[in-house]
Write a protein that holds these residues in place. Structure first.
Motif: not given
Ligand code: DX5
Ligand code: ZN
Length: 216
Positions: A25-36
């Motif tokens: 949340n506090t980084s410059e990441a644009d999305w969070l990738h989640m692997d199922i």
């Protein structure tokens, strides 16, 4: 468009997920990738809906869900209910891909199709116009921390050519073995979204690593 960065939760510290989400949340990441993963489509099992649902209220970035499972069409509504922004299904796992893509969009999500390293991009010729994103695997799916497959750079460049030749703006995401060196070459080849698991989460300074990937 400046490229996006999507850290992959697979390499996070699962005992401290709330802290990891706060880092995102506090980084410059644009999305969070989640692997199922289901242990059938790929030779490994990761996590499922309870983790997505636990993460969703804390996460302030879009959730990018990569389903490495057989029959992903069975779970479209559940993925939408878990709060996904983007749902990626594997080309190799979908017999009726057009129907599945339409159902993903009807459920209110963006639709992505993932190609294994051996799957040629020409197989997307008649579905590309319906996709928001193509996810090119640059390792064989199933595990974090694997070695980058070099051919992925050429594949990304050819994918970009196909998208531009059709006058489309479909995003290209690349997943597996991404670091500052492979990431730079992928961005130069036309990648729009870089996924990085180990490179981000196994670092002692993950936010700086995310910044570094954003700056490529
Ligand atoms: C692999 C997953 C990836 C994985 C990438 O099957 O799809 O998203 O987390 O991990 P790294 O970046 O460590 O190769
Ligand atoms: Zn992935």
């Amino acid at each position: 468009m400046k490229h996006l960065v999507a850290p992959s939760l697979l390499s996070a510290d699962f005992l401290n997920l709330a802290q990891e989400i706060e880092m995102i949340n506090t980084s410059e990441a644009d999305w969070l990738h989640m692997d199922i993963m289901d242990g059938v489509f790929v030779p490994n099992i990761s996590f499922g809906f309870p983790v997505l649902e636990a993460v969703k209220p804390l996460l302030k970035k879009p959730m990018d869900v990569h389903l490495m499972i057989v029959e992903p069409q069975k779970f479209i509504q559940q993925v939408a209910d878990a709060g996904a922004y983007m749902m990626n299904v594997h080309y190799e796992a979908c017999t009726h891909l057009h129907r599945t893509i339409a159902a993903i969009k009807e459920a209110g999500m963006k639709a992505g199709v993932t190609l294994n390293p051996h799957t040629p991009i020409c197989l997307l010729e008649d579905i590309l116009q319906d996709l928001d994103m193509v996810l090119l695997m640059s390792v064989n799916p199933g595990f974090g921390g694997q070695r980058f497959i070099e051919h992925s750079v050429t594949k990304t460049a050819r994918m970009k050519e196909m998208i531009l030749s059709k006058g489309l703006s479909t995003l290209i995401q690349v997943d597996g073995g991404v670091n500052e060196e492979t990431g730079k070459r992928l961005v130069e080849a036309g990648a729009d979204v870089l996924v990085a698991g180990n490179f981000v989460f196994k670092s002692s300074a993950p936010k700086q690593v995310i910044r570094q990937l954003k700056a490529l």
